[in-house]
Motif scaffolding. Sequence first.
Motif, PDB file in Angstrom:
ATOM      1  N   VAL A  73      13.548  39.323  53.978  1.00  0.00           N
ATOM      2  CA  VAL A  73      12.251  39.914  53.778  1.00  0.00           C
ATOM      3  C   VAL A  73      12.242  40.814  52.603  1.00  0.00           C
ATOM      4  N   TYR A  74      11.662  40.404  51.768  1.00  0.00           N
ATOM      5  CA  TYR A  74      11.321  41.403  50.355  1.00  0.00           C
ATOM      6  C   TYR A  74      10.083  42.270  50.435  1.00  0.00           C
ATOM      7  N   ARG A  75      10.452  43.313  49.759  1.00  0.00           N
ATOM      8  CA  ARG A  75       9.226  44.524  49.635  1.00  0.00           C
ATOM      9  C   ARG A  75       8.238  43.978  48.521  1.00  0.00           C
ATOM     10  N   ILE A  76       7.270  43.379  48.799  1.00  0.00           N
ATOM     11  CA  ILE A  76       6.234  42.980  47.865  1.00  0.00           C
ATOM     12  C   ILE A  76       5.072  43.634  48.253  1.00  0.00           C
ATOM     13  N   ASP A  77       4.819  44.538  47.317  1.00  0.00           N
ATOM     14  CA  ASP A  77       3.452  45.432  47.530  1.00  0.00           C
ATOM     15  C   ASP A  77       3.346  45.916  49.001  1.00  0.00           C
ATOM     16  N   ASP A  78       2.169  45.674  49.813  1.00  0.00           N
ATOM     17  CA  ASP A  78       2.078  46.232  51.019  1.00  0.00           C
ATOM     18  C   ASP A  78       2.691  45.316  52.004  1.00  0.00           C
ATOM     19  N   TYR A  79       2.960  43.960  51.649  1.00  0.00           N
ATOM     20  CA  TYR A  79       3.357  42.881  52.621  1.00  0.00           C
ATOM     21  C   TYR A  79       4.619  43.400  53.341  1.00  0.00           C
ATOM     22  N   ALA A  80       4.471  42.847  54.630  1.00  0.00           N
ATOM     23  CA  ALA A  80       5.682  43.002  55.329  1.00  0.00           C
ATOM     24  C   ALA A  80       6.003  44.555  55.897  1.00  0.00           C
ATOM     25  N   PHE A  81       6.291  45.440  55.041  1.00  0.00           N
ATOM     26  CA  PHE A  81       6.848  46.754  55.096  1.00  0.00           C
ATOM     27  C   PHE A  81       5.722  47.827  55.492  1.00  0.00           C
ATOM     28  N   ALA A  82       4.440  47.461  54.948  1.00  0.00           N
ATOM     29  CA  ALA A  82       3.396  48.529  55.202  1.00  0.00           C
ATOM     30  C   ALA A  82       2.112  47.933  55.623  1.00  0.00           C
ATOM     31  N   ASP A  83       2.132  46.687  56.074  1.00  0.00           N
ATOM     32  CA  ASP A  83       1.048  46.030  56.593  1.00  0.00           C
ATOM     33  C   ASP A  83       1.018  45.982  58.096  1.00  0.00           C
ATOM     34  N   GLY A  84       2.049  46.225  58.875  1.00  0.00           N
ATOM     35  CA  GLY A  84       2.301  46.006  60.018  1.00  0.00           C
ATOM     36  C   GLY A  84       2.735  44.712  60.703  1.00  0.00           C
ATOM     37  N   ASP A  85       2.997  43.894  59.642  1.00  0.00           N
ATOM     38  CA  ASP A  85       3.402  42.444  59.957  1.00  0.00           C
ATOM     39  C   ASP A  85       2.383  41.710  60.730  1.00  0.00           C
ATOM     40  N   PRO A  86       1.119  41.646  60.252  1.00  0.00           N
ATOM     41  CA  PRO A  86       0.060  41.184  61.281  1.00  0.00           C
ATOM     42  C   PRO A  86       0.287  39.490  61.555  1.00  0.00           C
ATOM     43  N   ASP A  87      -0.261  38.974  62.512  1.00  0.00           N
ATOM     44  CA  ASP A  87      -0.699  37.622  62.890  1.00  0.00           C
ATOM     45  C   ASP A  87      -1.958  37.457  62.201  1.00  0.00           C
ATOM     46  N   THR A  88      -1.971  36.016  61.488  1.00  0.00           N
ATOM     47  CA  THR A  88      -3.133  35.516  60.793  1.00  0.00           C
ATOM     48  C   THR A  88      -3.529  34.189  61.545  1.00  0.00           C
ATOM     49  N   PRO A  89      -4.923  33.775  61.659  1.00  0.00           N
ATOM     50  CA  PRO A  89      -5.061  32.557  62.446  1.00  0.00           C
ATOM     51  C   PRO A  89      -4.434  31.589  61.680  1.00  0.00           C
ATOM     52  N   ARG A  90      -4.356  30.170  62.489  1.00  0.00           N
ATOM     53  CA  ARG A  90      -3.861  29.096  62.092  1.00  0.00           C
ATOM     54  C   ARG A  90      -4.594  27.929  62.651  1.00  0.00           C
ATOM     55  N   ARG A  91      -4.717  26.875  62.028  1.00  0.00           N
ATOM     56  CA  ARG A  91      -5.472  25.544  62.643  1.00  0.00           C
ATOM     57  C   ARG A  91      -4.369  24.204  62.409  1.00  0.00           C
TER      58      ARG A  91
END
Length: 451
Positions: A73-91
């Motif tokens: 897991v890399y620190r890329i802007d706010d992704y992963a470490f500062a966004d709460g690692d959210p779920d997003t919808p899939r289909r």
Amino acid sequence: MNTRTTADDSLLQEVRTFRQQHPDIQNVDLLGFDLAGRFHGKRYPIDQIEKIAAGGMLKYPQNMLLLGTQGRVYRIDDYAFADGDPDTPRRLVPGSLVRVGWQREPLAQMLMTSGDTAAPVCFEPREVLAQVLQRLRRKGMQPTVAFELEFYLVDRQRQDGLPQAPRDPLTGLQDQTAFDIDSLYRFSEVLQDIVRCAQLQGIDTTTMLSEDGPSQFEINFNHSSDPLRAADHSAMFCRIVRGVAQQHGCEASFMAKPYLQHAGSGMHLHVSLYGEDGENLLSRHEGAALRHAVAGCLAWIPHTMPIHAPNHNAFRRYTSGTVNAASRASWGLENRDACLRIPQSEPKDLRIEHRLSGANANPYLVLAAVLSAIEYGLEQGREPIPSLNEERSSGVEFPTDMLEAVRRMAGADFVQAALGAEFVNVFCQNKRQDQLAFMDVITPRECQWFL
């Protein structure tokens, strides 16, 4: 956020029909495709897949798409470490529910995507390609594409950590032949099993040939007017080959350059472009459109190398001096030394064969980049550099180092405009950190040379 999917009667019927045809299958691997070119996902009971098709909830962690080659897991802007690692919808992807043919236990697999949901993920590779295709359709352009994939069969045993050719099933000796039709016979069981499993999953394979390296093979697919499905099939094919090879006691590798002294493995992409009237757009204006498309592809290559060469090893294909691997961006008529080969064909079948990408490149991103480059060339209307047929030394330099390649891609405004600025930002940071992580080790050779 509402992550419930919309009921789709045809999708629901697809799942129910599949269950009737395969009553022994109780589980389905639900698969997504990440930036590193790997599948990730979960195994679901098949009755839960039917509930999802009927409108049930399907969500998945957004940041799974961002993992590096080794799952970091890399620190890329706010992704992963500062966004709460959210779920997003899939289909669920219609038409992708298929039986897995190489597993001992009855099993199926199906693709999932964030596309056409309430919150599409802009850096999902499949969604990047889907957005490019939608833009082309709005402009009256319909691509027809075909992938060709090269791979090596290798022995499970390593020699000093390096791969070695597999044992000939008939003689027990290590295979050392190249371009040998008899290799298709010696390894016929594994190769025919690959084709069988591919066809079981609806992948329309055509020719099979022994390539330049020992136990190196190429299997081609038919041209498809559904580019998104063609990329799906290319991704699934790699999974099939690896799975079947394991069942036959060896391994399969799509590594771009597993042997320094032998040919690398490439992903060749054939692209034609048709208008709403069915005319091949590349044949317009007495071939001028084809030249403009070529010029666009040549202009894009120096700025999209992290897509075509996704890791440190992939760049070795361009610097090792083996045949049919271009070291500069070039084009030519019936010339396999060129990045862009124009096969001889009738005007209705005129196409570009893009030969630059390594076999382990991400097929969704390769296709998105190549189509965008052709679009760019047609709109710019510029003439390309001389072909290799006219001038043997013709070519445009491109970066052969990942860090420089990332810098060039991150700064290309026209690439950001076509593929999405946030995708380019995330992808380049991912590749840069992958390269730095790969280099973060002292090798025995460094000690031999510099201690």
